[in-house]
Design a protein around this motif. Structure first.
Motif, PDB file in Angstrom:
ATOM      1  N   GLY B 183      21.101 -46.931  -9.813  1.00  0.00           N
ATOM      2  CA  GLY B 183      20.332 -47.700  -8.844  1.00  0.00           C
ATOM      3  C   GLY B 183      19.893 -49.023  -9.435  1.00  0.00           C
ATOM      4  O   GLY B 183      19.694 -49.139 -10.652  1.00  0.00           O
ATOM      5  N   SER B 213      17.251 -46.574  -4.816  1.00  0.00           N
ATOM      6  CA  SER B 213      18.673 -46.851  -4.562  1.00  0.00           C
ATOM      7  C   SER B 213      19.602 -46.051  -5.477  1.00  0.00           C
ATOM      8  O   SER B 213      20.801 -46.308  -5.513  1.00  0.00           O
ATOM      9  CB  SER B 213      18.942 -48.364  -4.705  1.00  0.00           C
ATOM     10  OG  SER B 213      18.743 -48.777  -6.031  1.00  0.00           O
ATOM     11  N   PRO B 216      23.885 -43.909  -4.751  1.00  0.00           N
ATOM     12  CA  PRO B 216      24.344 -44.488  -3.477  1.00  0.00           C
ATOM     13  C   PRO B 216      25.653 -43.850  -3.022  1.00  0.00           C
ATOM     14  O   PRO B 216      26.415 -43.318  -3.824  1.00  0.00           O
ATOM     15  CB  PRO B 216      24.574 -45.965  -3.842  1.00  0.00           C
ATOM     16  CG  PRO B 216      24.937 -45.944  -5.291  1.00  0.00           C
ATOM     17  CD  PRO B 216      24.127 -44.819  -5.893  1.00  0.00           C
ATOM     18  N   PHE B 373      20.342 -50.082   1.844  1.00  0.00           N
ATOM     19  CA  PHE B 373      19.910 -48.781   2.369  1.00  0.00           C
ATOM     20  C   PHE B 373      20.331 -48.618   3.824  1.00  0.00           C
ATOM     21  O   PHE B 373      20.265 -49.570   4.614  1.00  0.00           O
ATOM     22  CB  PHE B 373      18.381 -48.656   2.284  1.00  0.00           C
ATOM     23  CG  PHE B 373      17.847 -48.809   0.890  1.00  0.00           C
ATOM     24  CD1 PHE B 373      17.792 -47.723   0.026  1.00  0.00           C
ATOM     25  CD2 PHE B 373      17.417 -50.049   0.437  1.00  0.00           C
ATOM     26  CE1 PHE B 373      17.302 -47.872  -1.271  1.00  0.00           C
ATOM     27  CE2 PHE B 373      16.924 -50.208  -0.852  1.00  0.00           C
ATOM     28  CZ  PHE B 373      16.862 -49.111  -1.713  1.00  0.00           C
ATOM     29  N   PRO B 383      20.558 -44.516   0.130  1.00  0.00           N
ATOM     30  CA  PRO B 383      21.049 -45.774  -0.454  1.00  0.00           C
ATOM     31  C   PRO B 383      22.562 -45.873  -0.297  1.00  0.00           C
ATOM     32  O   PRO B 383      23.249 -44.848  -0.223  1.00  0.00           O
ATOM     33  CB  PRO B 383      20.657 -45.645  -1.929  1.00  0.00           C
ATOM     34  CG  PRO B 383      20.592 -44.181  -2.191  1.00  0.00           C
ATOM     35  CD  PRO B 383      20.192 -43.529  -0.898  1.00  0.00           C
TER      36      PRO B 383
END
Lengths: 480, 430
Positions: B183, B213, B216, B373, B383
């Motif tokens: 992230g 985040s 993801p 996001f 995310p």
């Protein structure tokens, strides 16, 4: 100025430094610009100063001054020491491993046949204005801009290693851009003497007057070109175009400071991480990338870098495999190297030296191949000349490029101009699709004058070389 | 940093050495300090001081300029000599405009944008401000990068008609990027005074985005409603809407033929106002033209272009030189309000590497970065891996649905925007 640099070094030594250097730079820059039949600007600038970099207990400090009095220089050294001491509180826990380098004493000068600053202004403006006239004589051309740009950087570097080197680098470039306008849009086409470390002879070797009509005609033809198709095409890329793709997808990705996360906050990092060294299949077996900071005419050819390391030649990628990085004295230990490759440069006396791209090139094909033969061997493709739009993610993977001029290739023939061509790819997938490279006769260097990196931003120069190449089945037309 | 009287003395010396029919001289410079952070440590720490003298000389319509950062009397005379020598060799420029009259100074606004404590910031301040944030990020096992900067600058000019001006300003900023596993997060703050910056708060904001985040996943490229946070808006939208009038009138920009027409959503008001205390500008621009408030877009209508004095005279319109700040008026919605009002969309923290693909259609491309996001049913659900966009400025500004409160970023004051049908064209690997 040697004395002043040594004076700065002596002042820095009072701070019990691990290392220090003092760099004096005098930069002269001349810019001549025209628009149609008029001279729109003439500027002639000079910037002179001295920067002092010190390393104390694993913390760096740098101060720069334009005041070249001995007291002011000593004060700048004291300020650099104070900055380094202040930042010891947030230095790296493991300190800075600064690679050793022998002491060098040398002078480097760009070989120049005609000093561009000594060439009469009228002669330079006359060439620009006559080129514009040739372009504007083409029906449909509405505008012609052209410029010449010359730089002379005179530099002294002294280090606590005992190095004392002097360099004088001269750079010349010129460009003419034609713009055609119709009822619905406008399109451009350019012709340039790509930036090179050379004198005015480099400008005179470029056939501006002979090519003016062609450039204007191609701008006009660009207006009515067919739109870029959507789908997958073979791409035949001229070095004037490929230089930028190489710069973005290879050059930045192999700067070791980025790989180590030192540029994370602005320019970003790299997908080509340390664990990939010697393992990453960057491209096809035709892809050998060699750095060469001794390349005649190369913009990064300056004798020594700003760490006091001489220009070198080394492979980054060999037969498609990642084998090395571009390094400086601070980072080279990370790949087990005892010595830096000499890729560390600052863009002025007031900037901290950081890793900048070297001159590097894609090795020419080993078997004879002309661009005409390459096109004749391509069934369904696009030929791209010149640079256009460019964008790449901060790890240097997803990219999108445009270009300056595009032609459709159908069954081995150029069948007409295209417009608004863009191609999109992931770096390694793109380079793995390289399946043909023209031979040494067609290998050329293109200078990049405006490479941005660092925080605060620095603008550096370097050259990238290649012969025309072909990449198979690349996605085009994704930008709408 | 050169004070007003001293700056005018340098300029007077240059003008005193001039023999050209008309001369304009500028003097600008600044102290700049930066402490750069990477991997939770200071890596590049600098201070520099510089000032340059620029001289533009003209004989009739023949003109040229030269500059130097050597401010000694001898160097000042030499730079005047170089400018004059080049001007004599230059062909007449039909677009040359003579220097402005002394009366132009009466239009200069008084703009206060100076904090002495910021100008005098000691080198010890940056590490002291940064240390708590570094310690917090390090303790959690993550990585902080960024830069803490401060500057104190000035710009002065004088011309042979007796017009002169001086302006000074200070600025401090913190930009923070935090990596937390896979992230990443980013945040920034800019102010005229270093005391106004909450450095640790900015680091914490970047840290939270980085934490949120992590892990993801992909999303199919296509058209989405997006919420662009102010950094993304600033990078993508306002500057591209200020086009040169001559190029536009000659058919060479995407705004050709659009002056006075509706070009985007009626919600859009883009303007410059050097007097706005939230984002102060300079009282003058270029060759001394007063920097007055300008509406570039009002209620979605293109109301002005960047017009040189030459082109203004030729077209009979008022000149309006390049903006010293840009303000995109916003609304009152908070970020949470905007998210809550989004059925399905993508929240973009910032963009990276934006470039013009087609200057005639305002088509831009660029990548998302440091916090992307998915929003579903009014809340952030996961995310996303980063996306490339290809979108036209005018289309994006036409599709604005809602606006948040403006924030100051690099010479701009811009809000969060919610925009429908924003085009993402491809994904990347992280």
């Amino acid at each position: 100025m040697e004395d002043l640099c040594l004076h700065a070094i002596e002042a820095a030594r009072r701070g019990n430094v691990t290392y220090a250097d003092a760099r004096f730079v005098a930069l002269r820059d001349q810019w001549l610009a025209t628009e149609d039949e008029r001279v729109s600007g003439i500027s002639d600038s000079e910037s002179t100063g001295l920067g002092i970099r010190v390393l104390i207990d694993g913390a760096w400090g740098f101060a720069a001054t334009a005041n070249l009095g001995r007291e002011a220089v000593a004060a700048a050294a004291a300020e650099a020491l104070r900055i380094a001491c202040a930042n010891r509180a947030i230095r790296r826990p493991d300190g800075v491993r600064w690679a050793r380098e022998p002491a060098h004493q040398a002078v480097f000068r760009t070989p120049v046949a005609q000093d561009p600053f000594a060439v009469p202004l009228e002669r330079k403006l006359d060439l620009l204005l006559r080129t514009n006239a040739g372009v504007l004589a083409v029906k449909g051309v509405r505008k012609c801009h052209s410029h010449m740009h010359f730089r002379r950087q005179h530099r002294f570097l002294a280090t606590t290693d005992g190095t004392l080197v002097e360099g004088e680098v001269v750079t010349s470039t010129a460009r003419c851009t034609a713009t055609a306008v119709d009822a619905s849009t406008a399109k451009t086409r350019y012709l340039e003497a790509p930036a090179a470390n050379a004198g005015y002879e480099h400008i005179e070797r470029t056939p501006f007057l002979a090519e003016a009509e062609r450039v204007g005609s191609e701008a006009v033809a660009h207006l009515s070109a067919k739109p870029c198709p959507v789908g997958e095409k073979d791409l035949v890329l001229h070095p004037t175009h490929l230089a930028l793709t190489m710069h973005e997808s290879i050059g930045h990705a192999t700067e070791l400071d980025r790989v180590l996360g030192m540029e994370e906050s602005l320019a970003g990092s790299s997908f080509a991480t340390l664990d990939q060294l010697g393992k990453l299949r960057y491209g096809s077996g035709l892809m050998t990338i060699t750095c060469d900071n001794t390349l005649p005419g190369g913009l990064a050819t300056m004798g020594f870098d700003d760490d006091g390391v001489p220009g070198q030649r080394w492979d980054l990628i060999r037969d498609g495999l990642l084998v090395d990085y571009q390094t400086d004295r601070e980072t080279c230990h990370a790949i087990g190297a005892e010595r830096s490759h000499g890729s560390c440069r600052a863009d002025s006396w007031a900037s901290i030296p950081i890793i900048r791209q070297s001159n590097f090139g894609l090795a020419p094909g080993k078997t004879p191949l002309t661009p005409e033969e390459l096109i004749a061997d391509t069934k369904d493709g696009i030929y791209i000349d010149g640079m256009g739009s460019f964008s790449i993610d901060q790890k240097r993977q997803n990219f999108q490029f445009g270009g300056d001029c595009f032609w459709e290739i159908h069954n081995g023939k150029l069948t007409g101009m295209l417009k608004d061509v863009t191609y999109q790819a992931i770096t390694t997938e793109f380079w793995r699709s390289l399946d043909a490279v023209c031979d040494q006769r067609f290998w050329m260097s293109i200078g990049v004058m405006n490479c941005g990196k660092g925080d605060p931003m620095q603008i550096a120069q370097m050259s990238h070389s290649a012969a025309p190449c072909r990449f198979r089945r690349i996605r085009v037309g994704g930008a709408r | 940093m050169i004070p007003r009287d001293q700056a005018f003395a340098v300029l007077a010396s240059a003008l005193g050495a001039a023999t050209a029919e008309s001369t304009t001289a500028w003097l600008d410079g600044r102290l700049f300090g930066s402490t750069r952070i990477a991997d939770n440590a200071a890596t590049q720490c600098l201070r520099r001081r510089d000032a340059s003298l620029y001289v533009s000389s003209a004989y009739g319509q023949q003109h040229a300029s030269a500059s130097t950062n050597d401010l000694s009397p001898e160097a000042s005379r030499e730079v005047v000599r170089r400018a004059e020598a080049a001007a004599r060799l230059s062909p007449p420029d039909t677009e040359f405009m003579p220097p402005l009259p002394a009366e132009e100074a009466s239009r200069y606004a008084q703009i206060e944008d100076w904090c002495q404590a910021t100008a005098d910031l000691p080198p010890e301040r940056a590490p002291r401000e940064l240390e708590p944030g570094i310690a917090e990020v390090r303790r959690l096992g993550h990585r902080l990068s960024g830069a803490y900067t401060h500057s104190a600058g000035f710009c002065a000019f004088a011309n042979s008609n007796g017009l002169r001006g001086y302006h000074r300003s200070t600025e401090a900023s913190i930009r923070a990027t935090v990596l937390a596993g896979d992230g990443s997060g980013w945040a920034q703050a800019t102010a005229s005074s270093a005391a106004s910056l909450d450095v640790t708060g900015v680091v914490r904001e970047a840290l939270q985005i980085a934490l949120d985040s992590r892990h993801p996943s992909d999303i199919e490229p296509g058209k989405y409603t997006v919420i662009l946070r102010p950094a993304a808006v600033q990078e993508m939208l306002p500057w591209y809407m200020v086009c040169d009038a001559k190029a536009t009138d000659e058919g060479r920009t995407f705004l050709r033929g659009k002056l006075g027409q509706t070009v985007c959503s009626k919600r859009i008001a883009l303007r410059s106002d050097p007097l706005d205390p939230r984002c102060p500008g300079s009282p003058f621009v270029g060759d001394g033209l007063a920097a007055e408030p300008v509406d570039w877009v009002r209620n979605g209508v293109l109301t002005n272009l960047c017009r040189s004095r030459y082109w203004a005279q030729k077209t009979g319109l008022a000149p309006s030189r390049g903006p010293t700040n840009l303000i995109l008026d916003g609304g009152d919605a908070s970020l949470q309000d905007l998210i809550a009002g989004t059925e399905r969309g993508i929240l973009v923290t910032r963009f990276w590497y934006i470039r013009v693909v087609d200057p005639m259609t305002s088509l831009l491309t660029g990548m998302t970065r440091d916090g992307l996001f998915l929003i579903e049913d009014g809340r952030i659900t996961r995310p996303l891996r980063q996306l490339r966009f290809n979108e036209k400025v005018l289309a994006a500004l036409s599709n604005v649905e809602a606006m948040g409160r403006p924030e100051r970023i690099e010479g701009c004051l811009v809000p969060t925007l919610r925009i429908r049908d924003f085009t993402f064209s491809s994904t990347t690997k992280f």
